[in-house]
Design an enzyme around this catalytic site. Structure first.
Site, PDB file in Angstrom:
ATOM      1  NE  ARG A 166      -5.604   9.940   3.133  1.00 51.22           N
ATOM      2  CZ  ARG A 166      -4.300  10.033   2.959  1.00 51.22           C
ATOM      3  NH1 ARG A 166      -3.734  11.216   2.945  1.00 51.22           N
ATOM      4  NH2 ARG A 166      -3.554   8.958   2.844  1.00 51.22           N
ATOM      5  CE1 TYR A 177     -14.881   3.304  -2.480  1.00 50.97           C
ATOM      6  CE2 TYR A 177     -13.016   3.632  -3.948  1.00 50.97           C
ATOM      7  CZ  TYR A 177     -13.524   3.530  -2.675  1.00 50.97           C
ATOM      8  OH  TYR A 177     -12.681   3.622  -1.584  1.00 50.97           O
ATOM      9  CB  SER A 228     -11.215   7.546  -3.374  1.00 50.27           C
ATOM     10  OG  SER A 228      -9.958   7.963  -2.872  1.00 50.27           O
ATOM     11  CE  LYS A 284      -3.601   2.422   2.508  1.00 47.49           C
ATOM     12  NZ  LYS A 284      -4.574   2.394   3.591  1.00 47.49           N
ATOM     13  CE  LYS A 290      -6.104   1.874  -0.592  1.00 47.68           C
ATOM     14  NZ  LYS A 290      -6.667   1.918   0.721  1.00 47.68           N
ATOM     15  CD  GLU A 302       5.924  -3.748   3.710  1.00 51.50           C
ATOM     16  OE1 GLU A 302       5.375  -4.638   4.405  1.00 51.50           O
ATOM     17  OE2 GLU A 302       6.325  -2.676   4.201  1.00 51.50           O
ATOM     18  NE  ARG A 354      -3.685   7.690   5.811  1.00 53.07           N
ATOM     19  CZ  ARG A 354      -4.391   8.282   6.759  1.00 53.07           C
ATOM     20  NH1 ARG A 354      -3.839   8.565   7.935  1.00 53.07           N
ATOM     21  NH2 ARG A 354      -5.657   8.606   6.538  1.00 53.07           N
TER      22      ARG A 354
HETATM   23  C1  PBG Z   1      -6.926   3.359   5.458  1.00 53.30           C
HETATM   24  C2  PBG Z   1      -7.446   3.286   4.065  1.00 53.30           C
HETATM   25  C3  PBG Z   1      -7.349   4.273   3.083  1.00 53.30           C
HETATM   26  C4  PBG Z   1      -7.964   3.758   1.952  1.00 53.30           C
HETATM   27  C5  PBG Z   1      -8.429   2.484   2.272  1.00 53.30           C
HETATM   28  N1  PBG Z   1      -8.074   2.212   3.579  1.00 53.30           N
HETATM   29  C6  PBG Z   1      -6.869   5.658   3.171  1.00 53.30           C
HETATM   30  C7  PBG Z   1      -5.503   5.991   3.465  1.00 53.30           C
HETATM   31  O1  PBG Z   1      -4.604   5.167   3.584  1.00 53.30           O
HETATM   32  O2  PBG Z   1      -5.278   7.189   3.609  1.00 53.30           O
HETATM   33  C8  PBG Z   1      -8.086   4.477   0.640  1.00 53.30           C
HETATM   34  C9  PBG Z   1      -9.102   3.965  -0.291  1.00 53.30           C
HETATM   35  C10 PBG Z   1      -9.401   4.851  -1.420  1.00 53.30           C
HETATM   36  O3  PBG Z   1      -8.751   5.887  -1.650  1.00 53.30           O
HETATM   37  O4  PBG Z   1     -10.355   4.522  -2.143  1.00 53.30           O
HETATM   38  N2  PBG Z   1      -7.805   2.761   6.373  1.00 53.30           N
END
Ligand code: PBG
Length: 327
Positions: free
Chosen positions: A207, A315, A276, A197, A250, A235, A219
């Protein structure tokens, strides 16, 4: 006049030939729909930066989950937005916390007709918006966070989650969760690890959707550096060694090279999360009439399959599943 003997175009001549010779295809069952459920709201709330996506009420979630199941999606993954947040993310594992309540509802409604998954992280539940608990100096405390993840895993399992999906990128999170599940009476519950990730700007709209922007910093101290590809394999291997049953890359679009390498390297199911920002870009361009929305969606989803994902979180899962079912 000489004619080429080798003619790749022969197999492209009709739609039927193209269908027959297609190397990659998706099925509704490969798609997983991420869903947001928010505590304490009376009606579903649209997410402005993700047209078509809402924060659900308890009831609207049940209805939408039923529709997704009818469309044949392979799974759902739940994200909760609590009414109140605190430093340790207490809402994440309270038995009456928003996701636990939703999991119980959906487990009762849907049984095993689709796979009910839960995102396992703290960022939606902490007042500071980070994925873990903090040290007094304000850094994310890896090992103290593992103890919290262990509690959250057991709470989600007890509420009816069929797969837990840790997304916080803490070192050792899969092992901590596996141990907690095994000793907590859930040895058969699979873990889908968000293994690779990245610290991505493509999470921007999420967010807003999950109300979880970090209140300070970012992050990058726990999520992966977009410059690194080999690290994703490290990882992934660590997570599999710790007991991950499936792994995830991701985001998807900007990391298809990573996805291909992971898919080639492992023998567990590989998932990719079309996040997203990927969704928002397409919806925004389509709204302006700049792209052919459906074709772009289908092409992006197919690219994720071609790059090696067996499972695709998107989505657009319901819409795409319906289109795929029509053929
Ligand atoms: C963290 C999490 C995130 C997403 C899924 N799980 C956000 C992040 O790491 O800031 C992002 C998913 C998306 O952007 O569709 N719990």
């Amino acid at each position: 006049m000489t004619y080429p003997a080798v003619r790749p175009r022969r197999l492209r001549r009709t739609a039927a030939l193209r269908r027959l010779s297609a190397q990659n295809r998706l099925a509704p069952a490969d798609l997983v729909l991420p869903m947001f459920v928010r505590e304490g709201i009376e009606a579903p709330r649209p997410v402005a930066s993700m047209p078509g996506v809402v924060q659900h009420t308890r009831d609207s979630l049940r209805k939408a989950a039923h529709e997704a199941m009818e469309a044949g999606v392979g799974g759902l993954i739940l994200f909760g937005i609590p009414a109140a947040k605190d430093a340790r993310g207490s809402g994440a594992d309270r038995p009456d916390g928003v996701v636990q309540v939703a999991l119980r509802d959906l487990a009762a409604d849907l049984g095993d007709a689709t796979v009910l998954m839960s995102d396992l992280c703290l960022d939606e539940y902490t007042d500071h918006g980070h994925c873990g608990v903090l040290t007094p100096a304000g850094e994310v405390d890896n090992d103290a966070t593992l103890a919290r993840y262990a509690e959250v895993a057991v709470a989600q399992a007890a509420a009816g989650s069929a797969v837990v999906a840790p997304s916080g990128m803490m070192d050792g999170q899969v092992a901590a969760i596996r141990t907690a599940l095994d000793t907590g009476g859930h040895p058969d519950l699979p873990i889908l690890a968000y293994s690779a990730k990245y610290a991505s700007a493509f999470y921007g709209p999420f967010r807003e959707a999950a109300d979880c922007a970090p209140q300070f910093g970012d992050r990058a101290g726990y999520q992966q550096n977009p410059a690194n590809a080999d690290e994703a394999l490290r990882e992934v291997r660590l997570d599999i060694a710790e007991g991950a049953d499936a792994v995830m890359v991701k985001p998807a679009l900007a990391y298809l090279d990573v996805l291909r390498r992971v898919a080639d390297a492992v023998d567990v199911p590989v998932a990719a999360y079309q996040v997203s920002g990927e969704y928002a870009m397409v919806e925004a361009a389509a709204e302006r009439g700049w792209i052919d929305r459906e074709r772009v969606i289908d092409e992006m989803l197919l690219s994720i399959r071609r790059a090696g994902a067996g499972i695709v979180l998107t989505y657009w899962a319901v819409e795409a599943a319906r289109r795929l079912a029509r053929g």
